[in-house]
Structure formats: structure tokens, C-alpha cells
Enzyme design. Structure first.
Site, PDB file in Angstrom:
ATOM      1  N   LYS A  78       0.852  -1.183   0.000  1.00 31.69           N
ATOM      2  CA  LYS A  78       0.000   0.000   0.000  1.00 31.69           C
ATOM      3  C   LYS A  78       0.894   1.242   0.000  1.00 31.69           C
ATOM      4  CE  LYS A  78      -3.848   2.084   2.625  1.00 31.69           C
ATOM      5  NZ  LYS A  78      -4.740   1.922   3.781  1.00 31.69           N
ATOM      6  N   SER A 153      -9.795   2.158   2.860  1.00 32.36           N
ATOM      7  CA  SER A 153      -8.918   2.913   1.992  1.00 32.36           C
ATOM      8  C   SER A 153      -7.957   2.054   1.167  1.00 32.36           C
ATOM      9  CB  SER A 153      -8.105   3.910   2.832  1.00 32.36           C
ATOM     10  OG  SER A 153      -7.195   3.239   3.679  1.00 32.36           O
ATOM     11  N   SER A 177      -9.881  -0.261   6.953  1.00 28.17           N
ATOM     12  CA  SER A 177      -9.267  -0.087   5.631  1.00 28.17           C
ATOM     13  C   SER A 177      -8.621  -1.330   5.043  1.00 28.17           C
ATOM     14  CB  SER A 177      -8.221   1.034   5.675  1.00 28.17           C
ATOM     15  OG  SER A 177      -8.858   2.278   5.709  1.00 28.17           O
TER      16      SER A 177
END
Lengths: 490, 99
Positions: A78, A153, A177
Site C-alpha cells: 500500500k 482505503s 481499511s
């Protein structure tokens, strides 16, 4: 052989048996990304030449007979995790040109184990969002249906894993997330206990809630990654000096009674909650039955402060964000607005041009809630409610081993559907926020599909540092439902 | 809780943000809605509840004060948008008189 279908565990075996090379595996994933990621848009940054060079280095190591757990295994990171020499933008224009000079501890461990970093995955800016539409660059699409969001997210990470661009990714979870995008994309996501994994090099959003964990296609792969990343780190004083178990021991003895002796709690407050989609409820009911069939005992428990979780969370997280994001001021790194003629103007212009709308909204909420005259009523009160939420959880775990719940009230929603309505978007996080507030681990495993073919996950939470129970129960659900063999057609 | 445009402007200044007039109107509305929702916390009885600031049951962490190699100015300043020698360069800190 379709190399992109391999799980991490399968790839490990084939690499060790020298049936495949890391270059072949990495190259095949890069080809697949080149063919399909123009549509899915899961990667924010990709450096194919660098990935292949890492693969070659791993192949040499394997040929020399040196064993490390992730040698030659390609994974995505990420974009909130610092990668030395590799652009890290956190989904934000304000870090457009930021190249970290050090690795996050989890990234360093992965590199030391000779893993191959394929690239950085797209996300809501600084982790603030539930759909990846708040990325400062572009939204990511749900690989099961491109008109829908992948969740957020960590939407880029979940979409990349579901699209079989990589077997797994490292992601972060501040309020869901990891778990919510995993649910929306039909993959496994594990948020470890607060303190289980070092946060060093994770660009902070809300430091008391942030945690790093794996997104993978199988529970076994998630457990293998936990074995790599868990443990104390002197560079993160909130990381716990706790013994780290072998998380794969949770998988050992699967049979039709393998959950005998485990007690599963169903929070009363989650039943009959308004706004929960019937397909989500059906998947939840089915999972409860599966756990029961595997020998678990089902009991009803109470989390009395459930109604206040969203309000308390959306005060605490923005307060911490307003403080953490003060560091982005155009001086030390990132974007700077150049037309300002004094320092304060430069700060203001840099931040207003560099941050997106949702980030600015949360900074304003946080600054307001921490300002003189409002601190006690908002931050002070929310911190007391948080104490009550933590108590709710420790009481619940007195009578059960894990809690079962949906991950999100609905399957993935359409792109654009909620983007202009922040409060409605916040309310979709109701089932996932508590684990971060209480610091307990949570897992999302595929549980079924909606009538229109979108994946729906199942969430389980356990007591602090009891990820093993989540692996055990998650594996039971996975083996019983066999959903991890279904993939979207790109 | 109604938030006025003036309040938004004050808070934005504290947060070092610049909000244009168009965004200010929609921000007032959104923030008022969000804060109205937060007001439900007023119904929770928190008498004698000790607030928590984190999810870890933390102890103070102490370590030996040992000398470690420093990354040095080249590395530290590598991402600076503006620099001169070993310093970050910023615009004027004190406003010019008459401006």
C-alpha cells in the site's frame, strides 16, 4: 501453468522445487498488470525493471541454496508504507514527488526475506475514505464489476489481489481499511492487534488506531505474512514485546469438528440494525451456521455502546489526523506552493493545494474538536466513550473467543454514489471501527455473493493478541465455503 | 450545532488551510451535519470514566542513550522542495512593513 493463480504458499513450494523461477512468476504478473490495470487502476506506482531485478536477485539466492521465507515472492505494498528509493505518495498530491530514504519496518522485513516488491497500490488519500475515490490520483475499480468501488482505503491492494496481479499485499487499517475492501473484493484481510506489528515507516493518519496487516486470497497466506511482519520493533515504542506464535498453527487440524471448544459471540446490538442489506444478512446467517456445524458454540453477547462508535471514532481519528498531518507544510518534503510571499501564506497555499477535500475536512473537524472551549466536549468525551467501548469488548471476550459480524452493511456501492455525502460514508464503517477503537484484531473472509454478483465478507474479531483464533475460524469458513477459488473475470 | 463561515475561517487559519468562499458554504453545511451527529455522545453517561488515549496498555519505554550513525544532511534534505547548502529554504518569516 497460469502463474497468476498461485497462492503465496503454492508459489513458495514451486520456487523451492525449482519448478518455476521468480523471474517467470514476476514477469507473468507484470504482464497481467500491463494487460488489465489500465481498467482496474489498482497500482499507483510500478517499476517493472526494478521488480525483475529483485526477482533475479532472489533467483540467485534460491540457486545458492539459501532459504528465506519470501524469496522470490512478488507482493504489492500500500502506498502509505515507506519504501526506500521508491515513490511513496500516500494517495496524496502533497507527496507527489516523495521518495523515502528508508524502508518501513514491515517493508524491510520483506526485503530481508528476499521478497519482490511489485509496486505501490492506490488508496484513499492518507487512508481517509471507504471507497478509494478519495485518492488524489484516480479511483480504483472493483474487479468484480467496474462500475462499483473496491472499498477503501486499501482499495488498490484488495483490487490487485482479487485481480490476481499478486498473491498478497501489505495494507493498513485505521477503521476498516483492510477488512472492508477485502470484503468488497472477495479476498481475505487481517487487521492485527494494535501493537502486534511495527508501525515504523507507516505514514501516520491516526496513530492510536493505525495498524499494518495482510490482504491475501487465502487465510493460510495471510498467516504466513503475519509470521513475517509480527513482533516488537525498537523503532516503534507502541509495538508489543509479546511472543509471536507461528500463525499457521491455526490451520493445522481442519476437519468437520475443528472448531469444537470455540465460543462465537453474536453482538445483540448488531442484530436488527437498520440499513443492513438482506444479502449481507443472508451471508452472515450462513456463516453462523457454518461455524456451528464446525463445532463452535454460538452465544449472544452485548456491546452496549455500539450506537456511539461512529461518533466517537470520527472525533478521535480526525483529531489525531489534524495533529499528524501538520508535518506536511512544504518545508521538509513533498509539494510546495511557490507563489506565497511569507511563511504562513506558503503553509496555507501548500496545504490547500496539496490536500484533497476529505483530508481538509478531517483536518478541520479535528482542529475544531481540539480547539479551546470544545476540547472537553468533543475529544475528551470521545476518549471516555472509547474507554467504555474497550470495556464492552473485554466483557464480551470473557464469555466468547471470537465475535461474528458483517464487515459492511452493504456490498460495494457504485462509484460516485456516496462521494459527496461524507456522513453517509462514515456510517458505512459501523462494523469495522470498533476493532480499532478497542485495539483488538479482526479478519474479513469471503462469505458469499450478493444477488448482483458482488462479494460479501464475514468479519470476526478476537481478544487482544489472539489472531490465532481468527486464523482458525477463518480457515474453517474458507474450507467449508471454498469461495477462495472464485475469481473475477477481467 | 451550526458552524458559521467565520468559524470555519478561524479554524482553517489554525489548521493552516485556505478555504475559498464556494467551499466554505458547503463545508459549513457538512460540518454542521457531522457535528450534529457527534452530539449524540452527550447522551452517554461518562461520570468517573477515565479517558483513554490509545488502545495499547502502554508502559514507558526507556533505552540506553547510545550513539548511532546519523543519516547526514544529504539524506535528510534529499526531499526538500527548496534548500541551500545544509539548510531548508523558506519564504520570509516576518512580513515586510506596509504589506
Amino acid at each position: 501453468m497460469d502463474l497468476h493463480t498461485l497462492t503465496l504458499a503454492d508459489a513458495r513450494r514451486l520456487l523451492d522445487e525449482k519448478k518455476i523461477s521468480s523471474r517467470e512468476l514476476t514477469g507473468s504478473l507484470l504482464d497481467r498488470i500491463a494487460a488489465h490495470d489500465d481498467t482496474i487502476k489498482s497500482f499507483a506506482f510500478l517499476d517493472s525493471a526494478d521488480a525483475l531485478a529483485q526477482a533475479d536477485a532472489a533467483d540467485q539466492q534460491i540457486a545458492a541454496g539459501i532459504q528465506t521465507a519470501f524469496a522470490g515472492i512478488p507482493m504489492a505494498m500500500k502506498d502509505l508504507l515507506c519504501t526506500k528509493g521508491m515513490r511513496t505518495s500516500c494517495g496524496s498530491r502533497i507527496l507527489d514527488n516523495f521518495v523515502p530514504r528508508y524502508d518501513a519496518t514491515v517493508v524491510k522485513k520483506f526485503r530481508q526475506a528476499r521478497g519482490v516488491i511489485l509496486g505501490k497500490t492506490n488508496m484513499d488519500e492518507f487512508g481517509m475514505g471507504s471507497s478509494t475515490e478519495n485518492s488524489g490520483y484516480f479511483p480504483t475499480k472493483n474487479p468484480w464489476n467496474e462500475k462499483y468501488v473496491p472499498g477503501g482505503s486499501s482499495g488498490g491492494s484488495a483490487a490487485a489481489v482479487a485481480s490476481q496481479f499478486c498473491s498478497a499485499a501489505l495494507a493498513t487499517d485505521t477503521g476498516g481499511s483492510i477488512r472492508q475492501p477485502a470484503s468488497h473484493c472477495g479476498v481475505v484481510g487481517l487487521k492485527p492487534t494494535y501493537g502486534r506489528v511495527s508501525r515504523f515507516g507507516l505514514v501516520s493518519y491516526a496513530s492510536s488506531l493505525d495498524q499494518i496487516g495482510p490482504i491475501a486470497r487465502t487465510v493460510e497466506d495471510a498467516a504466513l505474512i503475519m509470521n513475517l511482519i509480527a513482533g516488537h520493533d525498537p523503532l516503534d515504542s507502541t509495538s508489543a514485546s509479546k511472543d509471536v506464535p507461528d500463525f499457521t498453527t491455526g490451520l493445522a487440524a481442519f476437519d468437520k469438528h475443528s472448531l469444537r471448544g470455540m465460543t462465537v459471540g453474536i453482538p445483540r446490538e448488531y442484530l436488527g440494525m437498520e440499513g443492513v442489506d438482506p444479502d449481507v444478512l443472508a451471508v452472515f446467517d450462513n456463516a453462523r451456521q457454518v461455524l456451528k456445524d464446525l463445532g463452535a458454540k454460538i452465544v449472544e453477547v452485548s456491546l452496549p455502546h455500539t450506537a456511539y462508535v461512529v461518533a466517537a471514532y470520527y472525533i478521535i481519528a480526525p483529531c489525531e489526523a489534524s495533529s499528524n498531518l501538520a508535518r506536511f507544510d512544504g518545508v521538509k518534503y513533498g509539494f510546495r506552493a511557490h507563489q506565497a510571499d511569507d511563511l504562513i501564506d506558503m503553509y496555507k497555499q501548500t496545504r490547500s493545494e496539496g490536500f484533497g477535500k476529505e483530508v481538509q475536512r478531517r483536518i478541520i473537524i479535528g482542529t475544531y474538536a481540539l480547539s479551546a472551549g470544545y476540547y472537553e466536549a468533543y475529544y475528551g468525551k470521545a476518549s471516555q466513550v472509547r474507554a467504555l467501548i474497550m470495556e464492552d469488548f473485554s466483557r464480551a471476550f470473557d464469555v466468547c473467543d471470537i465475535l461474528l459480524s458483517p464487515v459492511a452493511p452493504t456490498p460495494a456501492f457504485r462509484l460516485g454514489e456516496k462521494v459527496d455525502d461524507p456522513l453517509t460514508m462514515y456510517l458505512t464503517d459501523i462494523f469495522t471501527l470498533s476493532a480499532n477503537m478497542a485495539g483488538v484484531p479482526g479478519i474479513s473472509v469471503p462469505g458469499g455473493f450478493s444477488a448482483n454478483g458482488l462479494p460479501i465478507g464475514i468479519q470476526m474479531m478476537a481478544g487482544r493478541f489472539d489472531e490465532l483464533s481468527l486464523v482458525r475460524a477463518g480457515y474453517g469458513i474458507e474450507k467449508s465455503l471454498c469461495l477462495n477459488r472464485r475469481f473475477p473475470t477481467l | 450545532m451550526k458552524i458559521s463561515p467565520q468559524e470555519v475561517e478561524n479554524i482553517a487559519h489554525l489548521a493552516r488551510l485556505e478555504i475559498d468562499d464556494q467551499s466554505k458554504a458547503s463545508l459549513c453545511e457538512q460540518l454542521s451535519g457531522i457535528l450534529d451527529y457527534m452530539d449524540k455522545l452527550a447522551h452517554v453517561d461518562v461520570q468517573d470514566v477515565k479517558p483513554v488515549s490509545g488502545a495499547a496498555f502502554m508502559e514507558n519505554v526507556l533505552r540506553e542513550d547510545t550513539v548511532c550513525p546519523s543519516p547526514g544532511p544529504d539524506v535528510t534534505l534529499a526531499n526538500a522542495p527548496h534548500k541551500e547548502d545544509d539548510y531548508y529554504l523558506v519564504p520570509r518569516v516576518v512580513k515586510q512593513p506596509g504589506r
